[in-house]
Structure formats: structure tokens, C-alpha cells
Scaffold this active site. Structure first.
Site, PDB file in Angstrom:
ATOM      1  N   GLY A 128     -34.681   5.057 -29.004  1.00 37.13           N
ATOM      2  CA  GLY A 128     -33.850   4.821 -30.185  1.00 37.13           C
ATOM      3  C   GLY A 128     -32.512   4.226 -29.777  1.00 37.13           C
ATOM      4  O   GLY A 128     -31.506   4.949 -29.695  1.00 37.13           O
ATOM      5  N   GLU A 245     -38.015  -0.519 -11.934  1.00 37.24           N
ATOM      6  CA  GLU A 245     -38.782  -1.764 -11.904  1.00 37.24           C
ATOM      7  C   GLU A 245     -38.220  -2.805 -12.867  1.00 37.24           C
ATOM      8  O   GLU A 245     -38.086  -2.560 -14.048  1.00 37.24           O
ATOM      9  CB  GLU A 245     -40.239  -1.450 -12.260  1.00 37.24           C
ATOM     10  CG  GLU A 245     -41.224  -2.235 -11.451  1.00 37.24           C
ATOM     11  CD  GLU A 245     -41.747  -3.456 -12.172  1.00 37.24           C
ATOM     12  OE1 GLU A 245     -42.015  -4.448 -11.495  1.00 37.24           O
ATOM     13  OE2 GLU A 245     -41.865  -3.422 -13.400  1.00 37.24           O
TER      14      GLU A 245
HETATM   15  C1  LIG Z   1     -41.386  -6.213 -29.755  1.00 31.74           C
HETATM   16  C2  LIG Z   1     -40.061  -5.533 -29.804  1.00 31.74           C
HETATM   17  C3  LIG Z   1     -39.964  -4.197 -29.456  1.00 31.74           C
HETATM   18  C4  LIG Z   1     -38.738  -3.548 -29.534  1.00 31.74           C
HETATM   19  N1  LIG Z   1     -38.694  -2.204 -29.219  1.00 31.74           N
HETATM   20  C5  LIG Z   1     -37.514  -1.563 -29.310  1.00 31.74           C
HETATM   21  C6  LIG Z   1     -37.458  -0.142 -29.052  1.00 31.74           C
HETATM   22  O1  LIG Z   1     -38.466   0.496 -28.769  1.00 31.74           O
HETATM   23  N2  LIG Z   1     -36.270   0.478 -29.191  1.00 31.74           N
HETATM   24  C7  LIG Z   1     -35.115  -0.193 -29.505  1.00 31.74           C
HETATM   25  O2  LIG Z   1     -34.074   0.428 -29.542  1.00 31.74           O
HETATM   26  N3  LIG Z   1     -35.133  -1.538 -29.766  1.00 31.74           N
HETATM   27  C8  LIG Z   1     -36.313  -2.228 -29.676  1.00 31.74           C
HETATM   28  N4  LIG Z   1     -36.365  -3.565 -29.967  1.00 31.74           N
HETATM   29  C9  LIG Z   1     -35.162  -4.227 -30.431  1.00 31.74           C
HETATM   30  C10 LIG Z   1     -34.574  -5.219 -29.447  1.00 31.74           C
HETATM   31  O3  LIG Z   1     -33.950  -4.562 -28.374  1.00 31.74           O
HETATM   32  C11 LIG Z   1     -33.593  -6.109 -30.236  1.00 31.74           C
HETATM   33  O4  LIG Z   1     -34.356  -6.803 -31.213  1.00 31.74           O
HETATM   34  C12 LIG Z   1     -32.875  -7.084 -29.362  1.00 31.74           C
HETATM   35  O5  LIG Z   1     -31.983  -6.430 -28.499  1.00 31.74           O
HETATM   36  C13 LIG Z   1     -32.096  -8.133 -30.184  1.00 31.74           C
HETATM   37  O6  LIG Z   1     -31.269  -7.502 -31.097  1.00 31.74           O
HETATM   38  P1  LIG Z   1     -31.293  -7.909 -32.672  1.00 31.74           P
HETATM   39  O7  LIG Z   1     -32.727  -7.931 -33.113  1.00 31.74           O
HETATM   40  O8  LIG Z   1     -30.361  -7.031 -33.374  1.00 31.74           O
HETATM   41  O9  LIG Z   1     -30.803  -9.404 -32.708  1.00 31.74           O
HETATM   42  P2  LIG Z   1     -29.280  -9.882 -32.624  1.00 31.74           P
HETATM   43  O10 LIG Z   1     -28.614  -9.214 -31.483  1.00 31.74           O
HETATM   44  O11 LIG Z   1     -28.662  -9.748 -33.965  1.00 31.74           O
HETATM   45  O12 LIG Z   1     -29.459 -11.403 -32.267  1.00 31.74           O
HETATM   46  C14 LIG Z   1     -29.768 -12.399 -33.254  1.00 31.74           C
HETATM   47  C15 LIG Z   1     -29.766 -13.744 -32.566  1.00 31.74           C
HETATM   48  O13 LIG Z   1     -28.451 -14.016 -32.040  1.00 31.74           O
HETATM   49  C16 LIG Z   1     -28.508 -14.270 -30.649  1.00 31.74           C
HETATM   50  N5  LIG Z   1     -27.337 -13.704 -29.992  1.00 31.74           N
HETATM   51  C17 LIG Z   1     -26.801 -12.468 -30.183  1.00 31.74           C
HETATM   52  N6  LIG Z   1     -25.739 -12.288 -29.379  1.00 31.74           N
HETATM   53  C18 LIG Z   1     -25.597 -13.425 -28.652  1.00 31.74           C
HETATM   54  C19 LIG Z   1     -24.689 -13.845 -27.646  1.00 31.74           C
HETATM   55  N7  LIG Z   1     -23.700 -13.033 -27.204  1.00 31.74           N
HETATM   56  N8  LIG Z   1     -24.856 -15.075 -27.093  1.00 31.74           N
HETATM   57  C20 LIG Z   1     -25.853 -15.898 -27.516  1.00 31.74           C
HETATM   58  N9  LIG Z   1     -26.736 -15.557 -28.486  1.00 31.74           N
HETATM   59  C21 LIG Z   1     -26.620 -14.331 -29.037  1.00 31.74           C
HETATM   60  C22 LIG Z   1     -29.761 -13.561 -30.179  1.00 31.74           C
HETATM   61  O14 LIG Z   1     -30.244 -14.113 -28.951  1.00 31.74           O
HETATM   62  C23 LIG Z   1     -30.705 -13.791 -31.347  1.00 31.74           C
HETATM   63  O15 LIG Z   1     -31.278 -15.076 -31.251  1.00 31.74           O
HETATM   64  C24 LIG Z   1     -37.575  -4.251 -29.918  1.00 31.74           C
HETATM   65  C25 LIG Z   1     -37.684  -5.598 -30.262  1.00 31.74           C
HETATM   66  C26 LIG Z   1     -38.899  -6.235 -30.214  1.00 31.74           C
HETATM   67  C27 LIG Z   1     -38.977  -7.679 -30.603  1.00 31.74           C
END
Ligand SMILES: Cc1cc2nc3c(=O)[nH]c(=O)nc-3n(C[C@H](O)[C@H](O)[C@H](O)COP(=O)(O)OP(=O)(O)OC[C@H]3O[C@@H](n4cnc5c(N)ncnc54)[C@H](O)[C@@H]3O)c2cc1C
Length: 392
Positions: A128, A245
Site C-alpha cells: 500500500g 534483487e
Molecule cells: C501493474 C501495476 C501494478 C501496480 N502495483 C502497485 C502496488 O501493488 N502498490 C502500489 O502502491 N502501487 C502500485 N502501482 C502503482 C505505481 O507504482 C504507480 O502507478 C506509478 O508509481 C506511477 O504513479 P501514478 O500512476 O500516480 O502516475 P503519476 O506519477 O501521476 O505520473 C503520470 C505521468 O507523469 C509522468 N511523470 C510524473 N512525474 C514525473 C517527473 N518527475 N518527470 C517526468 N515525468 C513524470 C509519469 O511518468 C507518467 O507518465 C502499480 C501500477 C501498475 C501499473
């Protein structure tokens, strides 16, 4: 850099192949991607316990915690071979993430309670971390934990939580000091998913699969003794897992398996009307994918090799992650182009689709791969800053 594998690595690969023949229903072709339905869930749980008995869930853990003490190359070879053979049952969040964190930061009681069941494959953990307004910028998270007697009371929401729908425990980051700098007011908790006040709502992915969820916390009580590490130092405890890893070898190995299966299928079509391989362009594209898949493998081997020799792969792990996950997307797109409309059978009749519909599934499923575990843009930032020393 020495890329020659030794007999111990070859033996391990053979052991995995023998495990598949002995322990999985034959002929074994793997799940489609996510665990789907009660039968697959039961098999997944059973295989996890078998992996636990083999010591493969904790292969690289220290021996004093029931681990195998394997080095990073052995761990990487194991992950590569398990992924190529599509072996289910790996509890990614438990044995790869929170288990090692508990070993490093946990109290003696936490180690006693949580480490053995993770090692035996008896529990599923979910992570989470992400919230609707905190993903890449995770330190902006707002889910709050407020002290009340011997407990903390959690309110807020987590999103994209993989496996929360059958997770037994969640490791989660909560804000415990709203006035501190954002990385400093975060605490790491271990939360029993049966605690009253937790609601898990499914989120379907673009391939119509149920992997992740949104979780809501409504006055959820967690005992203070379930804090992992120190109060307000959760950010740093969570970062520990990065020391374990770090290669994306499972991702590139899974891509290679689909490529191999697709090539076998395409060869079987030779001599039929409109056989895809009659077109030179299809042959060039497949050859190109093989080149890319070999490059992906080597990038991941470099990460394993660096870890084995005590070096910290930063940019190198990001390079391997970007390449392997984007390779998965190129693979899905290119195979769809080569196979054409026949590739679109997955939802209608999997058994009649080429490669059992895996190509369409790959096309859809791989979209998420460049988002989870840090997006490609964030990985490129790491490569620019840490790898090239470019300004922020
Ligand atoms: C298959 C899958 C499984 C997942 N499982 C988990 C889980 O079990 N637990 C959990 O906690 N989370 C999980 N996640 C969430 C995942 O960690 C987030 O989706 C990810 O960190 C991106 O955050 P966001 O979706 O809020 O996108 P955002 O951070 O809002 O990003 C939106 C867009 O903006 C870009 N962006 C954001 N900041 C920057 C920057 N500084 N520079 C350039 N570009 C930027 C991003 O690359 C993206 O294209 C999962 C996601 C997926 C797809």
C-alpha cells in the site's frame, strides 16, 4: 565482466524445468498473466508452498532466517528460469520486498511472526504505497495514521494495490507527522487485512483482468507495535528493499518465451495461404525482436553482476527496466502486426487463437509494464541524473 555461467547455474535451470514437469499440471503453459478465478488461485497457492519447500521463495535471504544465502547471480538465474517457464506462485511483495525489509528493520517479534510464513509461502502480502495523488511523487502521500492509545488509526485510500483482494497482510506507508518535511513524516506499518474498516474495490485493467484494487481505510486500528522500523522514518525503511534483487530479468525472460512460442507458431503456418512468414518484413521484424531480447538479457545480467560484486546498480537497473518493459510493448505491437486479425481472438475463443491468445494479451497487458515499479519517464530521469550526471 564474465558472462560465462557455471555448472551450478545450469543445474539450477534444469532443476526448475524438472520442478515444472513434476509439480505442475501437464502440459504446463502457464496462466494468461494474472491469477484468474478460484481454480487458478488454488493452484497459485499450492505452487507457492511448493516453491517455499524448495527454498526458492527465499533463495537469496540470509541463512539464519531460513534463506538459501544464494548470491545475486543464482537469484537472477532462478527468476529468469521461473519466468521463462511461467511458473506461478511467486509472492512478489512478500519474499522480494517486505520479507527482506522486516529482516533488516523488524523487531524480534515481527521477525518471528512474519518471516517464517513468508518463507513457507503461506501468506500473501500487498503493497500500500500509491495513492490517487501520490505515485511517482510518492512522498506526497496523504493517508494518515494518528496515535490513539496503543494504536494508530488510519484514514485515507491507497490505489493500484496489486493482490489486495486476496492479500492477508499489507505493508503500507502513512503520514504520521503532517508538519514535518514530506519524506520525514512517513511511517511504515504492517497491517492485517482482516482489520475492520478496510474496503477493497477491484480495478479492472485494460486486458479485463483483476490484478489491482483501490483500498479505503475508515478508522482502521493498527497496533503501534506493527510499526516497521522507527516512527516517521518509514521512507528510509521502505528504500531498503531496493538493495535486494534489482534486475528486470523476469520481464525480459517472459518476453523471450512469448517470442519463442510465436516463432514456433509462425513456422507451423508455412505452406498455408497468406502465411505471415512469406513476407520478408515479418522475418526481419522477428529477427530484430530476437536481437532486442538478447540485449535485454545482457542489460539484466549486468545488474545481477554488479550486485554480486558489491556495486549498487542505480542507472543500470533503470536502463534494464526501461529496456525490458518497453521491449514487452514492442513485442506485443510487432507480433500483432505480423499475425494480423487472427491475433484478436483472445477474448472470444482463446483456444483457437494463435499462441492461445497470448499475443493480444501481451499487447494489452504490457501497457502497464512501463508504469508499475516506476514509470519509464522516472527511470529516464534516474539515468540522466545518476548515470549521466546531468542537472536536475
Ligand atoms: C501493474 C501495476 C501494478 C501496480 N502495483 C502497485 C502496488 O501493488 N502498490 C502500489 O502502491 N502501487 C502500485 N502501482 C502503482 C505505481 O507504482 C504507480 O502507478 C506509478 O508509481 C506511477 O504513479 P501514478 O500512476 O500516480 O502516475 P503519476 O506519477 O501521476 O505520473 C503520470 C505521468 O507523469 C509522468 N511523470 C510524473 N512525474 C514525473 C517527473 N518527475 N518527470 C517526468 N515525468 C513524470 C509519469 O511518468 C507518467 O507518465 C502499480 C501500477 C501498475 C501499473
Amino acid at each position: 565482466m564474465d558472462f560465462m555461467f557455471g555448472p551450478e547455474h545450469d543445474n539450477l535451470r534444469q532443476e526448475v524445468r524438472d520442478f515444472v514437469k513434476k509439480e505442475l499440471p501437464q502440459p504446463w503453459d502457464g496462466f494468461m498473466g494474472e491469477v484468474d478465478g478460484p481454480e487458478e488461485l488454488a493452484l497459485d497457492k499450492l505452487v507457492r508452498k511448493k516453491l517455499g519447500r524448495k527454498g526458492w521463495l527465499t533463495f537469496a535471504w540470509p541463512k539464519e532466517y531460513g534463506g538459501g544465502g544464494a548470491d545475486h547471480i543464482m537469484q537472477m538465474v532462478l527468476n529468469e528460469e521461473l519466468s521463462y517457464n511461467r511458473v506461478p506462485g511467486k509472492d512478489g511483495s512478500g519474499n522480494a520486498f517486505i520479507g527482506p525489509c522486516i529482516i533488516v528493520h523488524g523487531s524480534e517479534e515481527q521477525k518471528k511472526v512474519h518471516v517464517p510464513p513468508i518463507a513457507r509461502g503461506e501468506v500473501v502480502w500487498c503493497q500500500g504505497f500509491s495513492e490517487p495523488n501520490a505515485g511517482s511523487d510518492l512522498a506526497s502521500l496523504q493517508t494518515a495514521a494518528v496515535k490513539d492509545g496503543d494504536d494508530y488509526v488510519i484514514n485515507g485510500t491507497k490505489i493500484w494495490t496489486t493482490f489486495a483482494h486476496y492479500g492477508d497482510w499489507m505493508h503500507l506507508l502513512c503520514r504520521t507527522d503532517p508538519n514535518a518535511e514530506k519524506h520525514k513524516g512517513i511511517t511504515y506499518f504492517l497491517l492485517d487485512m482482516k482489520t475492520p474498516g478496510i474496503t477493497v474495490k477491484p480495478l479492472l485493467n485494460v486486458a479485463d483482468g483483476h490484478i489491482f484494487n483501490q483500498c479505503f481505510f475508515d478508522n482502521v486500528r493498527v497496533p503501534a507495535k506493527n510499526i516497521l522500523g522507527q516512527l516517521n522514518r518509514g521512507w528510509y525503511a521502505a528504500a531498503t528493499a531496493l538493495d535486494f534483487e534489482r534486475s528486470s530479468v523476469a520481464s525480459s525472460s517472459g518476453a523471450r518465451r512469448l517470442l519463442d512460442d510465436s516463432i514456433t507458431y509462425l513456422k507451423s503456418q508455412t505452406g498455408t495461404a497468406h502465411a505471415p512468414l512469406d513476407k520478408p518484413m515479418a522475418r526481419y521484424k522477428l529477427a530484430d525482436l530476437v536481437v532486442q531480447s538478447e540485449a535485454g538479457k545482457v542489460l539484466n545480467y549486468r545488474v545481477g553482476w554488479m550486485q554480486r560484486t558489491g556495486k549498487a546498480p542505480n542507472a543500470e537497473a533503470s536502463i534494464a527496466k526501461v529496456f525490458s518493459t518497453e521491449l514487452n510493448q514492442r513485442l506485443g505491437r510487432t507480433l500483432m502486426e505480423i499475425i494480423g486479425l487472427k491475433g484478436l481472438h483472445y477474448h472470444k475463443d482463446r483456444k483457437r487463437a494463435p499462441v492461445l491468445g497470448r499475443i493480444e494479451h501481451q499487447f494489452l497487458h504490457s501497457i502497464a509494464s512501463t508504469i508499475g515499479s516506476g514509470t519509464s519517464e522516472i527511470q529516464r530521469n534516474v539515468i540522466a541524473w545518476r548515470g549521466l550526471g546531468l542537472p536536475r
